[in-house]
Design a protein around this motif. Structure first.
Motif, PDB file in Angstrom:
ATOM      1  N   LYS A  17       0.841  -1.208   0.000  1.00  0.00           N
ATOM      2  CA  LYS A  17       0.000   0.000   0.000  1.00  0.00           C
ATOM      3  C   LYS A  17       0.875   1.257   0.000  1.00  0.00           C
ATOM      4  CE  LYS A  17      -3.278   2.421   2.873  1.00  0.00           C
ATOM      5  NZ  LYS A  17      -3.273   2.818   4.235  1.00  0.00           N
ATOM      6  N   LEU A  18       1.926   1.246   0.807  1.00  0.00           N
ATOM      7  CA  LEU A  18       2.831   2.399   0.859  1.00  0.00           C
ATOM      8  C   LEU A  18       3.602   2.547  -0.444  1.00  0.00           C
ATOM      9  CD1 LEU A  18       4.130   2.074   4.530  1.00  0.00           C
ATOM     10  CD2 LEU A  18       2.448   3.713   3.633  1.00  0.00           C
ATOM     11  N   GLU A  19       3.993   1.439  -1.054  1.00  0.00           N
ATOM     12  CA  GLU A  19       4.667   1.504  -2.350  1.00  0.00           C
ATOM     13  C   GLU A  19       3.731   2.068  -3.415  1.00  0.00           C
ATOM     14  OE1 GLU A  19       5.998  -2.521  -2.840  1.00  0.00           O
ATOM     15  OE2 GLU A  19       7.911  -2.127  -1.803  1.00  0.00           O
ATOM     16  N   GLN A  20       2.446   1.709  -3.342  1.00  0.00           N
ATOM     17  CA  GLN A  20       1.464   2.254  -4.275  1.00  0.00           C
ATOM     18  C   GLN A  20       1.352   3.772  -4.086  1.00  0.00           C
ATOM     19  OE1 GLN A  20      -2.645   1.299  -3.485  1.00  0.00           O
ATOM     20  NE2 GLN A  20      -3.309   1.925  -5.528  1.00  0.00           N
ATOM     21  N   GLU A  21       1.324   4.229  -2.828  1.00  0.00           N
ATOM     22  CA  GLU A  21       1.295   5.673  -2.566  1.00  0.00           C
ATOM     23  C   GLU A  21       2.506   6.348  -3.195  1.00  0.00           C
ATOM     24  OE1 GLU A  21       0.949   6.815   1.532  1.00  0.00           O
ATOM     25  OE2 GLU A  21      -0.869   5.646   1.845  1.00  0.00           O
ATOM     26  N   ILE A  24       2.083   6.605  -7.002  1.00  0.00           N
ATOM     27  CA  ILE A  24       1.130   7.661  -7.360  1.00  0.00           C
ATOM     28  C   ILE A  24       1.791   9.027  -7.196  1.00  0.00           C
ATOM     29  CG2 ILE A  24      -1.032   8.793  -6.705  1.00  0.00           C
ATOM     30  CD1 ILE A  24      -2.005   5.935  -5.823  1.00  0.00           C
ATOM     31  N   ALA A  25       2.488   9.210  -6.081  1.00  0.00           N
ATOM     32  CA  ALA A  25       3.170  10.477  -5.817  1.00  0.00           C
ATOM     33  C   ALA A  25       4.235  10.744  -6.881  1.00  0.00           C
ATOM     34  CB  ALA A  25       3.799  10.456  -4.429  1.00  0.00           C
ATOM     35  N   ASP A  43      13.212   9.431  -6.321  1.00  0.00           N
ATOM     36  CA  ASP A  43      13.523   8.211  -5.583  1.00  0.00           C
ATOM     37  C   ASP A  43      12.372   7.921  -4.637  1.00  0.00           C
ATOM     38  OD1 ASP A  43      16.067   8.014  -6.734  1.00  0.00           O
ATOM     39  OD2 ASP A  43      16.958   9.281  -5.177  1.00  0.00           O
ATOM     40  N   MET A  44      11.979   6.649  -4.558  1.00  0.00           N
ATOM     41  CA  MET A  44      10.900   6.252  -3.657  1.00  0.00           C
ATOM     42  C   MET A  44      11.422   5.223  -2.671  1.00  0.00           C
ATOM     43  SD  MET A  44       7.737   5.764  -6.277  1.00  0.00           S
ATOM     44  CE  MET A  44       8.634   4.540  -7.195  1.00  0.00           C
ATOM     45  N   ASP A  45      10.845   5.244  -1.470  1.00  0.00           N
ATOM     46  CA  ASP A  45      11.216   4.290  -0.439  1.00  0.00           C
ATOM     47  C   ASP A  45      10.051   4.172   0.539  1.00  0.00           C
ATOM     48  OD1 ASP A  45      12.764   2.494   0.966  1.00  0.00           O
ATOM     49  OD2 ASP A  45      14.145   3.986   1.776  1.00  0.00           O
ATOM     50  N   VAL A  46      10.107   3.173   1.376  1.00  0.00           N
ATOM     51  CA  VAL A  46       9.169   3.045   2.484  1.00  0.00           C
ATOM     52  C   VAL A  46      10.000   3.126   3.750  1.00  0.00           C
ATOM     53  CG1 VAL A  46       7.553   1.520   3.667  1.00  0.00           C
ATOM     54  CG2 VAL A  46       7.500   1.687   1.182  1.00  0.00           C
ATOM     55  N   GLU A  47       9.715   4.115   4.574  1.00  0.00           N
ATOM     56  CA  GLU A  47      10.438   4.313   5.825  1.00  0.00           C
ATOM     57  C   GLU A  47       9.463   4.173   6.978  1.00  0.00           C
ATOM     58  OE1 GLU A  47      12.357   8.115   5.645  1.00  0.00           O
ATOM     59  OE2 GLU A  47      13.612   7.542   3.951  1.00  0.00           O
ATOM     60  N   GLY A  48       9.563   3.058   7.678  1.00  0.00           N
ATOM     61  CA  GLY A  48       8.673   2.818   8.805  1.00  0.00           C
ATOM     62  C   GLY A  48       7.238   2.686   8.356  1.00  0.00           C
ATOM     63  N   PHE A  83      -4.544  10.895  -2.226  1.00  0.00           N
ATOM     64  CA  PHE A  83      -5.906  10.730  -1.690  1.00  0.00           C
ATOM     65  C   PHE A  83      -6.921  10.600  -2.827  1.00  0.00           C
ATOM     66  CE2 PHE A  83      -9.966  12.565  -0.329  1.00  0.00           C
ATOM     67  CZ  PHE A  83     -10.286  11.703   0.718  1.00  0.00           C
ATOM     68  N   ARG A  84      -6.750  11.420  -3.853  1.00  0.00           N
ATOM     69  CA  ARG A  84      -7.664  11.386  -5.003  1.00  0.00           C
ATOM     70  C   ARG A  84      -7.671  10.005  -5.656  1.00  0.00           C
ATOM     71  NH1 ARG A  84      -5.464  14.976  -9.158  1.00  0.00           N
ATOM     72  NH2 ARG A  84      -4.439  13.070  -9.806  1.00  0.00           N
ATOM     73  N   GLU A  85      -6.527   9.356  -5.706  1.00  0.00           N
ATOM     74  CA  GLU A  85      -6.410   8.041  -6.346  1.00  0.00           C
ATOM     75  C   GLU A  85      -6.826   6.890  -5.437  1.00  0.00           C
ATOM     76  OE1 GLU A  85      -5.422   7.213  -9.550  1.00  0.00           O
ATOM     77  OE2 GLU A  85      -5.543   9.362  -9.947  1.00  0.00           O
ATOM     78  N   THR A  86      -6.512   6.994  -4.143  1.00  0.00           N
ATOM     79  CA  THR A  86      -6.734   5.867  -3.235  1.00  0.00           C
ATOM     80  C   THR A  86      -7.963   6.018  -2.352  1.00  0.00           C
ATOM     81  OG1 THR A  86      -5.399   6.809  -1.436  1.00  0.00           O
ATOM     82  CG2 THR A  86      -4.244   5.450  -3.090  1.00  0.00           C
ATOM     83  N   GLY A  87      -8.397   7.261  -2.137  1.00  0.00           N
ATOM     84  CA  GLY A  87      -9.513   7.508  -1.232  1.00  0.00           C
ATOM     85  C   GLY A  87      -9.107   7.447   0.228  1.00  0.00           C
ATOM     86  N   GLU A  88      -7.783   7.324   0.485  1.00  0.00           N
ATOM     87  CA  GLU A  88      -7.280   7.262   1.858  1.00  0.00           C
ATOM     88  C   GLU A  88      -6.247   8.343   2.093  1.00  0.00           C
ATOM     89  OE1 GLU A  88      -5.989   3.433   3.193  1.00  0.00           O
ATOM     90  OE2 GLU A  88      -7.487   2.397   1.972  1.00  0.00           O
TER      91      GLU A  88
END
Length: 165
Positions: A17-21, A24-25, A43-48, A83-88
């Protein structure tokens, strides 16, 4: 003998889910860079518990602005695009040219010095007003040191108070 993994399906779902965010970003920011005719790599990453997206490139100071004001606004716009893409609601963190990384390092130093002062004196110490990002960095360092902290005041004059144990 098989290796056991400590990652649960729930952890995998959270990371995906975070990778999807982040994806999108990144798409949103790529379009913005194209429109503004700016060169930058993303560059994208997931931190915590949050997605982290960084734009790096030659001169991107106009995307940072004075004391990070433009960066803060750009982060909010990027969160809205997610938010527009995921609704969250997203807690995505955006950095440009390492501005937040440098700011984080400086804040960690201030927090460490404040912790030392609180431990020496046994008295609470109030810091200068900070942005939500800055307060979060300080709260994290204080918590890791085993002390407590709280935010007081009203935006934009909200500040952190570090308390002794």
């Amino acid at each position: 003998m098989t290796e056991e993994t400590t990652e649960t399906p729930r952890d995998t779902d959270r990371v995906e889910k975070l990778e999807q965010e982040g994806d999108i970003a990144a798409d949103y920011l790529e379009e913005l860079l194209d429109i503004a005719d700016l060169d930058g790599d993303i560059d994208m990453d997931v931190e915590g518990d949050r997605a982290s997206v960084s734009i790096v490139g030659a001169d991107l100071s106009q995307l940072v602005g004075r004391d990070g004001e433009v960066l803060d606004a750009l982060q909010e716009l990027t969160r809205l695009a997610v938010f527009r893409e995921t609704g969250e609601r997203s807690r995505l963190m955006l950095d440009v040219s390492g501005f937040r990384a440098e700011k984080r390092a400086a804040l960690e130093k201030v927090a460490a010095e404040t912790i030392e002062r609180v431990q020496e004196t046994g008295s609470p110490v109030s810091l200068d007003p900070m942005s939500p990002f800055e307060r979060k960095v300080v709260h994290d360092v204080v918590a890791a040191a085993g002390l407590t902290s709280s935010s007081e005041g009203v935006e934009p004059r909200r500040y952190v108070v570090v308390q002794p144990v």
